[in-house]
Design a protein around this motif. Structure first.
Motif, PDB file in Angstrom:
ATOM      1  N   THR A 154      -1.029 -11.406  33.059  1.00 13.24           N
ATOM      2  CA  THR A 154      -1.252 -12.754  33.240  1.00 13.24           C
ATOM      3  C   THR A 154      -1.366 -13.441  32.313  1.00 13.24           C
ATOM      4  O   THR A 154      -1.147 -14.607  32.082  1.00 13.24           O
ATOM      5  CB  THR A 154      -2.370 -12.801  34.253  1.00 13.24           C
ATOM      6  OG1 THR A 154      -3.430 -12.370  33.690  1.00 13.24           O
ATOM      7  CG2 THR A 154      -2.305 -12.260  35.458  1.00 13.24           C
ATOM      8  N   ASP A 155      -1.682 -12.915  30.923  1.00 15.00           N
ATOM      9  CA  ASP A 155      -1.970 -13.802  29.665  1.00 15.00           C
ATOM     10  C   ASP A 155      -1.322 -12.837  28.555  1.00 15.00           C
ATOM     11  O   ASP A 155      -1.182 -11.657  28.574  1.00 15.00           O
ATOM     12  CB  ASP A 155      -3.294 -14.246  29.594  1.00 15.00           C
ATOM     13  CG  ASP A 155      -4.389 -13.044  29.254  1.00 15.00           C
ATOM     14  OD1 ASP A 155      -4.046 -11.961  29.217  1.00 15.00           O
ATOM     15  OD2 ASP A 155      -5.621 -13.379  29.599  1.00 15.00           O
ATOM     16  N   PHE A 156      -1.683 -13.366  27.148  1.00 15.33           N
ATOM     17  CA  PHE A 156      -1.126 -12.755  26.093  1.00 15.33           C
ATOM     18  C   PHE A 156      -1.870 -11.473  25.769  1.00 15.33           C
ATOM     19  O   PHE A 156      -1.394 -10.381  25.575  1.00 15.33           O
ATOM     20  CB  PHE A 156      -1.383 -13.491  24.784  1.00 15.33           C
ATOM     21  CG  PHE A 156      -1.029 -12.922  23.558  1.00 15.33           C
ATOM     22  CD1 PHE A 156       0.173 -12.573  23.116  1.00 15.33           C
ATOM     23  CD2 PHE A 156      -2.129 -12.381  22.805  1.00 15.33           C
ATOM     24  CE1 PHE A 156       0.461 -11.787  21.795  1.00 15.33           C
ATOM     25  CE2 PHE A 156      -2.194 -11.755  21.770  1.00 15.33           C
ATOM     26  CZ  PHE A 156      -0.929 -11.414  21.178  1.00 15.33           C
ATOM     27  N   GLN A 157      -3.060 -11.299  26.059  1.00 20.25           N
ATOM     28  CA  GLN A 157      -4.022 -10.158  25.809  1.00 20.25           C
ATOM     29  C   GLN A 157      -3.574  -9.251  26.812  1.00 20.25           C
ATOM     30  O   GLN A 157      -3.408  -8.050  26.256  1.00 20.25           O
ATOM     31  CB  GLN A 157      -5.546 -10.645  26.240  1.00 20.25           C
ATOM     32  CG  GLN A 157      -6.403  -9.395  25.786  1.00 20.25           C
ATOM     33  CD  GLN A 157      -6.470  -9.099  24.219  1.00 20.25           C
ATOM     34  OE1 GLN A 157      -6.112  -9.865  23.542  1.00 20.25           O
ATOM     35  NE2 GLN A 157      -6.838  -7.784  23.953  1.00 20.25           N
ATOM     36  N   ASP A 158      -3.286  -9.283  27.953  1.00 17.58           N
ATOM     37  CA  ASP A 158      -2.888  -8.345  29.037  1.00 17.58           C
ATOM     38  C   ASP A 158      -1.368  -7.726  28.438  1.00 17.58           C
ATOM     39  O   ASP A 158      -1.198  -6.535  28.168  1.00 17.58           O
ATOM     40  CB  ASP A 158      -2.275  -8.894  30.449  1.00 17.58           C
ATOM     41  CG  ASP A 158      -3.532  -9.094  31.328  1.00 17.58           C
ATOM     42  OD1 ASP A 158      -4.698  -8.577  30.764  1.00 17.58           O
ATOM     43  OD2 ASP A 158      -3.438  -9.822  32.071  1.00 17.58           O
ATOM     44  N   SER A 159      -0.468  -8.402  27.883  1.00 18.34           N
ATOM     45  CA  SER A 159       0.614  -8.220  27.235  1.00 18.34           C
ATOM     46  C   SER A 159       0.487  -7.357  25.954  1.00 18.34           C
ATOM     47  O   SER A 159       1.204  -6.433  25.909  1.00 18.34           O
ATOM     48  CB  SER A 159       1.683  -9.365  27.184  1.00 18.34           C
ATOM     49  OG  SER A 159       1.981 -10.295  28.256  1.00 18.34           O
ATOM     50  N   ARG A 160      -0.350  -7.900  25.180  1.00 24.44           N
ATOM     51  CA  ARG A 160      -0.510  -6.834  23.931  1.00 24.44           C
ATOM     52  C   ARG A 160      -1.069  -5.629  24.306  1.00 24.44           C
ATOM     53  O   ARG A 160      -0.824  -4.557  23.789  1.00 24.44           O
ATOM     54  CB  ARG A 160      -1.681  -7.779  22.925  1.00 24.44           C
ATOM     55  CG  ARG A 160      -2.127  -7.003  21.822  1.00 24.44           C
ATOM     56  CD  ARG A 160      -2.552  -7.760  21.102  1.00 24.44           C
ATOM     57  NE  ARG A 160      -3.959  -8.225  21.125  1.00 24.44           N
ATOM     58  CZ  ARG A 160      -4.795  -9.270  20.617  1.00 24.44           C
ATOM     59  NH1 ARG A 160      -4.388  -9.372  19.397  1.00 24.44           N
ATOM     60  NH2 ARG A 160      -5.811  -9.696  20.970  1.00 24.44           N
ATOM     61  N   GLU A 161      -1.989  -5.497  25.129  1.00 24.07           N
ATOM     62  CA  GLU A 161      -2.523  -4.017  25.519  1.00 24.07           C
ATOM     63  C   GLU A 161      -1.405  -3.342  26.109  1.00 24.07           C
ATOM     64  O   GLU A 161      -1.357  -2.020  25.868  1.00 24.07           O
ATOM     65  CB  GLU A 161      -3.910  -4.335  26.322  1.00 24.07           C
ATOM     66  CG  GLU A 161      -4.928  -4.871  25.918  1.00 24.07           C
ATOM     67  CD  GLU A 161      -5.985  -5.496  26.904  1.00 24.07           C
ATOM     68  OE1 GLU A 161      -5.832  -5.187  28.200  1.00 24.07           O
ATOM     69  OE2 GLU A 161      -6.970  -5.991  26.518  1.00 24.07           O
ATOM     70  N   HIS A 162      -0.676  -3.790  26.969  1.00 22.01           N
ATOM     71  CA  HIS A 162       0.599  -3.103  27.390  1.00 22.01           C
ATOM     72  C   HIS A 162       1.666  -2.809  26.527  1.00 22.01           C
ATOM     73  O   HIS A 162       2.077  -1.447  26.286  1.00 22.01           O
ATOM     74  CB  HIS A 162       1.430  -4.014  28.694  1.00 22.01           C
ATOM     75  CG  HIS A 162       2.191  -3.295  29.351  1.00 22.01           C
ATOM     76  ND1 HIS A 162       2.017  -2.176  30.106  1.00 22.01           N
ATOM     77  CD2 HIS A 162       3.517  -3.468  29.799  1.00 22.01           C
ATOM     78  CE1 HIS A 162       3.002  -1.735  30.794  1.00 22.01           C
ATOM     79  NE2 HIS A 162       4.077  -2.447  30.278  1.00 22.01           N
ATOM     80  N   ALA A 163       1.591  -3.605  25.516  1.00 24.40           N
ATOM     81  CA  ALA A 163       2.636  -3.081  24.308  1.00 24.40           C
ATOM     82  C   ALA A 163       2.127  -1.889  23.533  1.00 24.40           C
ATOM     83  O   ALA A 163       2.865  -1.111  23.209  1.00 24.40           O
ATOM     84  CB  ALA A 163       3.008  -4.415  23.495  1.00 24.40           C
ATOM     85  N   ALA A 164       0.978  -1.916  23.261  1.00 24.29           N
ATOM     86  CA  ALA A 164       0.257  -0.902  22.492  1.00 24.29           C
ATOM     87  C   ALA A 164       0.446   0.335  23.266  1.00 24.29           C
ATOM     88  O   ALA A 164       0.519   1.514  22.950  1.00 24.29           O
ATOM     89  CB  ALA A 164      -1.402  -1.273  22.419  1.00 24.29           C
ATOM     90  N   GLN A 165       0.386   0.403  24.641  1.00 24.87           N
ATOM     91  CA  GLN A 165       0.488   1.656  25.665  1.00 24.87           C
ATOM     92  C   GLN A 165       1.879   1.925  25.451  1.00 24.87           C
ATOM     93  O   GLN A 165       2.255   3.074  25.300  1.00 24.87           O
ATOM     94  CB  GLN A 165       0.027   1.152  26.794  1.00 24.87           C
ATOM     95  CG  GLN A 165       0.160   2.468  27.965  1.00 24.87           C
ATOM     96  CD  GLN A 165       0.067   1.963  29.420  1.00 24.87           C
ATOM     97  OE1 GLN A 165      -1.021   0.920  29.604  1.00 24.87           O
ATOM     98  NE2 GLN A 165       0.408   2.824  30.489  1.00 24.87           N
ATOM     99  N   LEU A 166       2.819   1.255  25.656  1.00 23.96           N
ATOM    100  CA  LEU A 166       4.049   1.615  25.619  1.00 23.96           C
ATOM    101  C   LEU A 166       4.430   2.021  24.119  1.00 23.96           C
ATOM    102  O   LEU A 166       5.582   3.175  24.019  1.00 23.96           O
ATOM    103  CB  LEU A 166       5.131   0.184  25.708  1.00 23.96           C
ATOM    104  CG  LEU A 166       5.004  -0.254  27.244  1.00 23.96           C
ATOM    105  CD1 LEU A 166       5.978  -1.439  27.562  1.00 23.96           C
ATOM    106  CD2 LEU A 166       5.568   0.892  28.088  1.00 23.96           C
ATOM    107  N   ALA A 167       3.992   1.559  23.065  1.00 26.64           N
ATOM    108  CA  ALA A 167       4.350   1.942  21.690  1.00 26.64           C
ATOM    109  C   ALA A 167       4.172   3.365  21.694  1.00 26.64           C
ATOM    110  O   ALA A 167       4.798   4.236  21.082  1.00 26.64           O
ATOM    111  CB  ALA A 167       3.304   1.219  20.698  1.00 26.64           C
ATOM    112  N   THR A 168       2.690   3.829  22.280  1.00 25.77           N
ATOM    113  CA  THR A 168       2.500   5.358  22.302  1.00 25.77           C
ATOM    114  C   THR A 168       3.618   6.175  23.440  1.00 25.77           C
ATOM    115  O   THR A 168       3.983   7.325  22.698  1.00 25.77           O
ATOM    116  CB  THR A 168       0.990   5.570  22.534  1.00 25.77           C
ATOM    117  OG1 THR A 168       0.015   4.694  21.865  1.00 25.77           O
ATOM    118  CG2 THR A 168       0.527   7.008  22.649  1.00 25.77           C
TER     119      THR A 168
END
Length: 352
Positions: A154-168
């Protein structure tokens, strides 16, 4: 601030151990680029784009009651200042890790375009995570640069945390929203402005995740100037102002509908420490004030400004008494606004 570091600590953590760890980490991050490093970063930037112009527009000056120099980062190849940081980051990354599999990051738009633009120049695949209901036209611009776009949260913080998960999960290099290489690249536009106009009393700088304002600090310090730096946040996304006022990291909800480039719920710890040490003031502007500044930019200069791109002008309008008789620098730091939103702003209608 006298060089001191201020942190909030909660939970069952030994205080002395906590302070030692975070102070060591923060002290390393606070080593701003030198002038030689900024020159080297600028050389990377100029291989992809020329310097952008700065103009003093009579109608803007009349509205402010003082002389303002507008730095036109909306004239860059992605329509925003962020491209400079992406160019420097990808250049350094591909030299350090020439076989990098791919990169991933999170954005509300301009950072993602920056990464897409720079990654394409280096033949690297970029994946970008954006919030649901993100700007349609920024999303389209990223896809046109070859980015794999993922909508999540719903916001940038959610997207950032998801991106970090996908990076791994996908073995991708995670590009943060704040990094010394990003600051070095972004600082090139501030260096251009300050070399051209070294007598500026103050710079007004919108704050998203901090690369823009820390780039201003880096350029100002490297050039040995005394220019005041005034940060600008959205009144509907107050995390950085609250953190600045309370001298420690504060989270704050985001409700802005027009200044998506400043829609920060959680400040970046490293950029915040630089802001606490080197920034003079942080002011907040409402969506209505931002919309008025977008209209003024168009009427006075016939340039299109997105919400965050007009925030510095909105803040200067708010502080007209404070800046009277002083030369100031204002970035038009981005022009990537959706057609429907801009049309509503120009017609003074509620923003969709």
């Amino acid at each position: 601030m006298n060089g001191e570091l201020y942190w909030c600590c909660t939970g069952n953590v030994d205080y002395d151990e906590f302070v030692t760890k975070v102070t060591t980490k923060a002290s390393m991050s606070l080593l701003l680029p030198t002038l030689a490093e900024l020159d080297a970063a600028a050389a990377v930037v100029y291989r992809a784009m020329p310097p952008t112009p700065q103009y003093s527009w009579p109608l803007i000056n009349a509205a402010l009651g003082t002389q303002a120099w507008i730095k036109h980062e909306n004239h860059g190849p992605t329509g925003a200042f962020k491209v400079r940081g992406g160019l420097v980051y990808l250049d350094a990354l591909t030299r350090r890790a020439p076989h990098v599999r791919g990169v991933i990051s999170a954005t509300r738009g301009n950072h993602g375009q920056s990464i897409g633009f720079a990654a394409r120049r280096h033949g690297v695949q970029a994946t970008i995570v954006v919030p649901l209901c993100n700007s349609k036209e920024k999303n389209a611009a990223m896809r046109a640069l070859g980015v794999t776009l993922i909508e999540y949260g719903t916001d940038f913080q959610d997207s950032r945390e998801h991106a970090a998960q996908l990076a791994t999960e996908r073995d991708l290099h995670m590009i943060p929203s704040f990094h010394r290489d990003l600051v070095s690249g972004v600082a090139s536009y501030w260096t251009e402005l300050l070399v051209a106009q070294p007598g500026l009393d103050s710079l007004f700088v919108p704050i998203g995740q901090g690369s823009g304002i820390c780039g201003a600090v880096a350029a100002r310090n490297a050039l040995g100037l005394q220019t005041r730096i005034i940060g600008v946040v959205s009144a509907h996304a107050l995390a950085y102002q609250k953190s600045f006022d309370q001298k420690c990291r504060q989270e704050s909800p985001v409700t802005t509908v027009i200044a998506d480039g400043m829609a920060c719920r959680v400040p970046d710890a490293e950029s915040l420490e630089i802001i606490l040490q080197h920034v003079d003031q942080v002011v907040a502007v409402t969506d209505d004030e931002v919309a008025a500044a977008m209209r003024l930019f168009f009427v006075a200069t016939h340039n299109v400004a997105e919400g965050a791109g007009a925030a510095a002008l909105a803040a200067a309008m708010q502080l007209r008494t404070q800046i009277a008789g002083k030369q100031i620098g204002l970035p038009l730091c981005g022009g990537n606004v959706d057609h429907d939103q801009f049309a509503a702003v120009l017609m003074s209608q509620p923003v969709p």
